[in-house]
Design an enzyme around this catalytic site. Structure first.
Site, short mmCIF file in Angstrom:
data_model
loop_
_atom_site.label_atom_id
_atom_site.label_comp_id
_atom_site.label_asym_id
_atom_site.label_seq_id
_atom_site.Cartn_x
_atom_site.Cartn_y
_atom_site.Cartn_z
N GLN A 1 -33.59 146.02 11.76
CA GLN A 1 -34.27 147.29 11.45
C GLN A 1 -35.27 147.15 10.31
O GLN A 1 -35.91 148.13 9.94
CB GLN A 1 -33.23 148.36 11.09
CG GLN A 1 -32.31 148.75 12.22
CD GLN A 1 -33.03 149.48 13.36
OE1 GLN A 1 -34.11 150.02 13.19
NE2 GLN A 1 -32.43 149.45 14.53
N ASP B 1 -28.86 140.60 8.81
CA ASP B 1 -29.35 141.20 10.04
C ASP B 1 -30.59 142.02 9.70
O ASP B 1 -30.50 143.09 9.10
CB ASP B 1 -28.23 142.10 10.61
CG ASP B 1 -28.69 142.85 11.85
OD1 ASP B 1 -29.87 142.75 12.23
OD2 ASP B 1 -27.84 143.56 12.44
N CYS C 1 -23.84 152.26 17.90
CA CYS C 1 -23.23 150.92 17.82
C CYS C 1 -22.74 150.62 16.41
O CYS C 1 -22.83 149.47 15.94
CB CYS C 1 -24.19 149.83 18.30
SG CYS C 1 -24.68 150.00 19.99
N HIS D 1 -24.04 146.89 12.48
CA HIS D 1 -24.12 147.14 13.93
C HIS D 1 -23.03 146.30 14.60
O HIS D 1 -22.67 145.23 14.10
CB HIS D 1 -25.51 146.67 14.37
CG HIS D 1 -25.89 146.98 15.78
ND1 HIS D 1 -25.45 146.25 16.84
CD2 HIS D 1 -26.69 147.95 16.29
CE1 HIS D 1 -25.97 146.75 17.96
NE2 HIS D 1 -26.72 147.78 17.66
N1 PMP Z 1 -28.59 144.95 14.39
C1 PMP Z 1 -29.14 146.15 14.17
C2 PMP Z 1 -29.14 146.71 12.78
C3 PMP Z 1 -29.69 146.87 15.23
O1 PMP Z 1 -30.21 148.07 15.02
C4 PMP Z 1 -29.66 146.30 16.52
C5 PMP Z 1 -30.20 147.06 17.71
N2 PMP Z 1 -29.86 148.40 17.75
C6 PMP Z 1 -29.09 145.04 16.68
C7 PMP Z 1 -28.57 144.38 15.59
C8 PMP Z 1 -29.06 144.36 18.01
O2 PMP Z 1 -30.37 144.11 18.42
P1 PMP Z 1 -30.65 143.66 19.93
O3 PMP Z 1 -30.01 144.71 20.79
O4 PMP Z 1 -32.15 143.69 20.02
O5 PMP Z 1 -30.07 142.32 20.11
#
Ligand code: PMP
Length: 425
Positions: free
Chosen positions: A204, A201, A370, A124
């Site tokens: 998910q 990370d 993203c 992401h």
């Molecule tokens: N990493 C992953 C794999 C995500 O899916 C997301 C959110 N779409 C994020 C990071 C960022 O999370 P947040 O917007 O809650 O900070």
């Protein structure tokens, strides 16, 4: 299907009970954010109604109740991910802030010119941009790992990418765009053998299966409350105690200090060194309530149910002509995928289909999710993503498939009406 009682569980989620454009809401955008059970919503309300005070600051009754609830939530998170001590759990705004904290504290203080940061194409943007910035600041370099044919990071080929200069391995546990699950335990074990620090990370992952950071063997693990049935605006950074202890503070202000004078400031102990200012007290307590909620359900049953739903979704989508499924064929091994299916269409734009599905009450997400570098890697501009939760049903999937069939049929009819007549005479 399993004995899991989805209808009973749905009663816990008031946000699912809406109608959209005259149809019952079908919420298939769970990778963006999940709905919240009543117990989480009520926990936040209770904070403001029963124990509204700042934490760690005052000697009065309400403040001590608020502090106790807040620190109790931290202990719940510690148990939830099996960290060795509560000081290893830092409250943040979410996964994004946790990753920025690691990059700007650990990354900036340890990386040197020409050091290498191994990063996966599945990431992401929240787990790419902080590393790009710290690479610019330090002269370190990002090295992009290849994906296997199943679009995972392959533990068998990882070792060939380590060099004398490798300092960090940056990986998502689960891809938000594709749903593929990396074998983090195997990958972190290899990193450890090469003395490489691991940043995982878990945004998910946490909502779909239990996490044990000790068993995974990672150095850092981050996630957000709102993707695991908790509130928005609260997240977690787990870090190994020794690493966190050695790291300099990132953001500064009240509460993260021990002593301040104009000559010198000394910093508070963990975890407060990384928690300046008034935290999201209600959010942390709400996240604790989300953990209570998940722990009351049988998580093994949830995993099986979600996997059955995903198989059903994939099978039924496969019957529709003109759909290209980008998510690799779903494995019978439940540890390889979470219930996300990404699609493109042979003849239609994903944006148009997303809008037409919305007219039928079906919430999906379209775009690059993203993950622009991943889309470039796959050679596509974006996908339509269907992301499921344990509160979704087969009936909802049936409605999606019926809707897609009718949308694509109408579109085909329109194309053939507007096509030029044959030049044969
Ligand atoms: N990493 C992953 C794999 C995500 O899916 C997301 C959110 N779409 C994020 C990071 C960022 O999370 P947040 O917007 O809650 O900070």
């Amino acid at each position: 299907m399993s004995l899991f009682n989805v209808n009973a569980v749905r009663q816990d989620f008031p946000g699912l009970l809406h109608s959209v454009h005259g149809h019952p809401l079908v919420y298939f955008d769970n990778a963006a954010t999940t709905h919240k059970p009543t117990s989480v919503i009520q926990a936040e309300v209770d904070v403001y109604q029963q124990s509204n005070a700042n934490v760690h600051r005052a000697s009065h009754y309400l403040s001590s109740v608020a502090t106790q609830r807040f620190e109790n939530a931290r202990k719940k998170v510690q148990r939830f991910v099996n960290a060795t001590r509560p000081e290893e759990i830092i409250w943040t705004k979410g996964a994004t802030e946790s990753l920025n904290l690691i990059a700007q504290s650990y990354g900036l203080s340890t990386l040197q010119k020409d050091d290498e940061i191994l990063i996966s194409p599945l990431e992401h943007h929240a787990n790419i941009v902080p590393w790009q910035i710290v690479a610019q600041q330090t002269g370190a370099k990002l090295k992009i790992l290849p994906l296997s044919h199943t679009l995972h990071i392959d533990p068998h080929t990882l070792p060939q990418h380590f060099s004398e200069k490798t300092r960090l391995l940056i990986l998502t546990h689960v891809s938000n765009a594709l749903g593929v699950v990396n074998d983090i335990a195997a990958l972190c074990k290899l990193a450890k053998q090469h003395k490489v620090t691991t940043v995982v990370d878990g945004a998910q992952a946490v909502g779909h299966f239990p996490i044990d950071v000790q068993q995974l063997g990672c150095d850092f693990y981050v996630f957000s409350g709102h993707k695991m049935y908790g509130p928005t605006g609260i997240g977690v950074l787990y870090g190994c105690y020794n690493l966190l202890e050695a790291m300099p503070p990132w953001q500064t202000g009240g509460e993260m200090i021990q002593q301040v004078s104009f000559e010198k400031t000394t910093y508070n102990q963990l975890p407060f060194k990384f928690e300046p200012g008034t935290p999201n007290i209600a959010g942390a307590i709400g996240l604790g309530a989300a953990i209570d909620y998940l722990e009351k359900l049988d998580r093994r049953q949830l995993i099986t149910y979600e996997h059955q739903l995903m198989n059903y979704l994939q099978e039924t989508l496969n019957t529709i002509p003109g759909i290209n499924i980008i998510t690799p064929t779903i494995s019978t091994d439940q540890s390889k995928n979470i219930p996300i299916v990404a699609l493109t269409f042979s003849h239609e734009h994903i944006q148009d289909i997303g809008m037409l599905l919305d007219q039928k009450g079906i919430a999906v997400r379209v775009g690059h999710h993203c993950t622009m570098p991943l889309m470039a890697y796959l050679g596509i501009a974006g996908t339509l993503r269907i992301s499921l939760s344990f509160y979704n049903t087969r009936q909802e999937i049936d409605w999606l498939v019926e809707s897609l069939n009718s949308i694509l049929k109408h579109s085909e009819e329109k194309h053939s009406e507007t096509a030029y007549p044959s030049s044969k005479d």
